[in-house]
Motif scaffolding. Structure first.
Motif, PDB file in Angstrom:
ATOM      1  N   GLU A 134       1.295  -1.001   0.073  1.00 42.13           N
ATOM      2  CA  GLU A 134       0.016  -0.007  -0.229  1.00 42.13           C
ATOM      3  C   GLU A 134       0.709   1.275  -0.077  1.00 42.13           C
ATOM      4  O   GLU A 134       0.889   2.309  -0.914  1.00 42.13           O
ATOM      5  CB  GLU A 134      -1.114   0.149   1.163  1.00 42.13           C
ATOM      6  N   GLY A 135       2.309   1.449   1.436  1.00 44.04           N
ATOM      7  CA  GLY A 135       3.290   2.034   0.922  1.00 44.04           C
ATOM      8  C   GLY A 135       3.941   2.880  -0.569  1.00 44.04           C
ATOM      9  O   GLY A 135       3.797   3.730  -1.187  1.00 44.04           O
ATOM     10  N   ARG A 180       2.492   1.632  -3.550  1.00 46.83           N
ATOM     11  CA  ARG A 180       1.439   2.217  -4.442  1.00 46.83           C
ATOM     12  C   ARG A 180       1.076   3.994  -4.220  1.00 46.83           C
ATOM     13  O   ARG A 180       1.028   4.729  -5.118  1.00 46.83           O
ATOM     14  CB  ARG A 180      -0.264   1.434  -4.424  1.00 46.83           C
ATOM     15  N   ARG A 181       0.895   4.315  -2.863  1.00 47.17           N
ATOM     16  CA  ARG A 181       0.641   6.027  -3.011  1.00 47.17           C
ATOM     17  C   ARG A 181       1.429   6.151  -3.712  1.00 47.17           C
ATOM     18  O   ARG A 181       1.216   7.683  -3.887  1.00 47.17           O
ATOM     19  CB  ARG A 181       0.712   5.944  -1.352  1.00 47.17           C
ATOM     20  N   GLU A 182       3.476   5.657  -2.887  1.00 49.04           N
ATOM     21  CA  GLU A 182       4.584   7.287  -3.462  1.00 49.04           C
ATOM     22  C   GLU A 182       4.653   7.082  -4.755  1.00 49.04           C
ATOM     23  O   GLU A 182       4.878   7.503  -5.404  1.00 49.04           O
ATOM     24  CB  GLU A 182       5.773   5.834  -3.383  1.00 49.04           C
ATOM     25  N   LEU A 195       1.866   6.477  -6.937  1.00 50.88           N
ATOM     26  CA  LEU A 195       0.701   7.713  -7.391  1.00 50.88           C
ATOM     27  C   LEU A 195       0.737   8.781  -7.107  1.00 50.88           C
ATOM     28  O   LEU A 195       1.005   9.526  -8.283  1.00 50.88           O
ATOM     29  CB  LEU A 195      -0.728   7.360  -6.704  1.00 50.88           C
ATOM     30  N   TRP A 196       1.901   8.835  -6.175  1.00 49.45           N
ATOM     31  CA  TRP A 196       2.232  11.012  -5.430  1.00 49.45           C
ATOM     32  C   TRP A 196       3.458  11.260  -6.786  1.00 49.45           C
ATOM     33  O   TRP A 196       3.033  12.371  -7.492  1.00 49.45           O
ATOM     34  CB  TRP A 196       2.542  10.686  -4.083  1.00 49.45           C
TER      35      TRP A 196
END
Length: 83
Positions: free
Chosen positions: A29-30, A32-34, A36-37
């Motif tokens: 999840e981390g 994926r967030r990075e 996407l950012w």
């Protein structure tokens, strides 16, 4: 989730339950967030570049977006390790 095992008097003898290791899920999840950012930031910079054909205006627009994306000032961009 756990639930108690009771004796005949209603006293708790033990709890029975399961545990799941979600370390890998949280790591994914981390990441994926990075990712996407990063993609959102690249899109913002791309849009800033497409707003004008003027090189000075384009440079200014990209710089504004970079400052906003990283939440920093111009000095940090030049020398990010300076306390």
């Amino acid at each position: 989730m756990a639930h108690p095992i009771l004796d005949g008097a209603g006293q708790t003898l033990e709890y029975v339950g399961t545990v799941m290791d979600i370390t890998e899920q949280k790591r994914a999840e981390g990441e994926r967030r990075e990712h996407l950012w990063f993609l959102v930031g690249m899109d913002r910079i791309n849009r800033a570049m497409q707003r004008t054909n003027d090189v000075e205006g384009m440079t200014s627009g990209v710089l504004e977006e970079v400052l906003a994306i990283f939440g920093c000032d111009r000095a940090w961009l030049v020398y990010p390790c300076d306390p």
